[in-house]
Design an enzyme around this catalytic site. Structure first.
Site, short mmCIF file in Angstrom:
data_model
loop_
_atom_site.label_atom_id
_atom_site.label_comp_id
_atom_site.label_asym_id
_atom_site.label_seq_id
_atom_site.Cartn_x
_atom_site.Cartn_y
_atom_site.Cartn_z
N ARG A 1 0.85 -1.17 0.00
CA ARG A 1 0.00 0.00 0.00
C ARG A 1 0.89 1.23 0.00
O ARG A 1 1.97 1.24 0.62
CB ARG A 1 -0.93 0.03 1.23
CG ARG A 1 -2.12 -0.91 1.11
CD ARG A 1 -3.12 -0.39 0.08
NE ARG A 1 -4.31 -1.22 -0.04
CZ ARG A 1 -4.48 -2.14 -0.98
NH1 ARG A 1 -3.52 -2.36 -1.87
NH2 ARG A 1 -5.59 -2.83 -1.04
N GLU B 1 -2.32 8.11 -4.12
CA GLU B 1 -2.78 7.77 -5.47
C GLU B 1 -4.25 8.16 -5.68
O GLU B 1 -5.03 8.13 -4.74
CB GLU B 1 -2.56 6.28 -5.77
CG GLU B 1 -3.30 5.28 -4.91
CD GLU B 1 -2.95 3.85 -5.34
OE1 GLU B 1 -3.85 3.18 -5.88
OE2 GLU B 1 -1.79 3.42 -5.14
N HIS C 1 -0.93 0.85 -10.45
CA HIS C 1 -1.61 -0.11 -9.56
C HIS C 1 -2.16 -1.30 -10.36
O HIS C 1 -3.37 -1.56 -10.39
CB HIS C 1 -2.72 0.57 -8.77
CG HIS C 1 -3.00 -0.11 -7.46
ND1 HIS C 1 -3.19 0.56 -6.30
CD2 HIS C 1 -3.11 -1.43 -7.14
CE1 HIS C 1 -3.41 -0.29 -5.31
NE2 HIS C 1 -3.36 -1.51 -5.80
#
Length: 315
Positions: free
Chosen positions: A235, A264, A282
């Protein structure tokens, strides 16, 4: 039961959900807005949220008597959900562990190779018409086979990364984990964080949440070699992104490969300007069959709730 699905989903997942629920599909890739978060709790019996849908304490506080009784998260990571606040509001939370393991581990190895061997940089050069042909000293990168890897977090994904590094590339595996790991699945040594950070390649694979927020900061980067490469597939907020930028721009580490970011979808311009950084949007679980499996696992949790059975993946 009325079900809100907060993002577009594969057809197979939608079909499974519609077979048992009155489904509202939010056909928007953006995260839920503040009002949409609150409306989800007020207007639906169950919700399938995902990354970025921030069901935090203030949201639950604003809806003191929610209609919703389950948040069936699409994804293994659930740090965007305040689980304690949800439970206090009478709302259960589930996730989708296991479905993402191999795909995420594959991305970690992709980032190791791309960053060490300068693959993104080489492709950009070629596409720009700047390649003049092969040469003995052209774009020399770092060798991967036989090097050391330090894995931060030895859960399912960490162990899958360790297998790939050990069996695929003959790497020596070191790992740091907050609890003792009896069997890492491969020959490996559990070491303090600083020692794991001193490996040739460092891969972060811990869950997100308050316990791991900024786990990797200036002190941790200070333990890395100037020739070390840093990889994050966990993360974004596990890493102090500002400290990473400093480590890279001052040449304290050799490079980084990132699939996740602290804020993000915002990515610092300083990172995007660096050629020794591989940046992915991602993509950790971005395979159709993986996303289908994730969605079907979330639907299984929803159906168990509907049928009054124990939730398979309660968090």
């Amino acid at each position: 039961m009325k079900l809100l699905i907060t993002r577009p989903m594969p057809d197979k997942v939608l079909a499974a959900a519609k077979a048992r629920f009155d489904v509202t599909l939010r056909n928007d890739h953006a995260v839920l807005s503040a009002e949409e978060l609150r409306a989800a709790l007020r207007d639906y019996d169950v919700v399938m949220p995902t990354l970025g849908d921030r069901f935090q304490a203030d949201v639950f506080a604003d809806v003191p008597s929610p209609r919703a009784t389950l948040l069936a998260n699409f994804g293994v990571g659930y740090n965007h959900i305040d689980v304690a606040a949800a439970q206090a509001a009478g709302i259960a939370v589930t996730n989708t562990p296991g479905a993402v393991t191999d795909a995420t581990a594959d991305i970690a190895l992709s980032l190791i190779l791309m960053t060490a061997r300068r693959l993104g940089e080489g492709e950009r050069m070629l596409r720009a018409g700047q390649w003049g042909g092969w040469g003995p000293t052209q774009m020399l990168g770092a060798h991967v086979t036989g090097k050391t890897v330090g894995i931060i977090g030895m859960g399912r994904i960490g162990k899958a990364i360790a297998r790939r590094c050990h069996f695929g590339f003959g790497m020596e595996v070191l790992f740091h984990n907050r609890s003792a790991v009896a069997d890492a699945g491969v020959p490996a040594r559990q070491v303090p964080l600083e020692q794991a950070m001193a490996a040739d390649f460092v891969v972060v694979a811990v869950p997100g949440g308050p316990a791991t927020h900024h786990l990797i900061g200036a002190q941790a980067f200070g333990a890395m070699k100037p020739t070390g490469f840093f990889i994050n597939i966990a993360r974004g907020d596990v890493v102090d992104e500002a400290a990473l930028v400093v480590a890279l721009t001052e040449g304290r580490i050799a490079g980084a490969g990132l699939d996740v970011y602290e804020f993000e979808p915002k990515v610092p311009a300083a990172l995007m300007a660096l050629e020794n950084v591989t940046l992915l949007p991602h993509l950790g679980t971005a395979c159709l069959e993986v996303r289908e499996n994730m969605g079907l696992m979330a639907v299984d949790n929803l159906i168990a709730h509907l049928d009054g059975r124990a939730l398979p993946n309660r968090v």
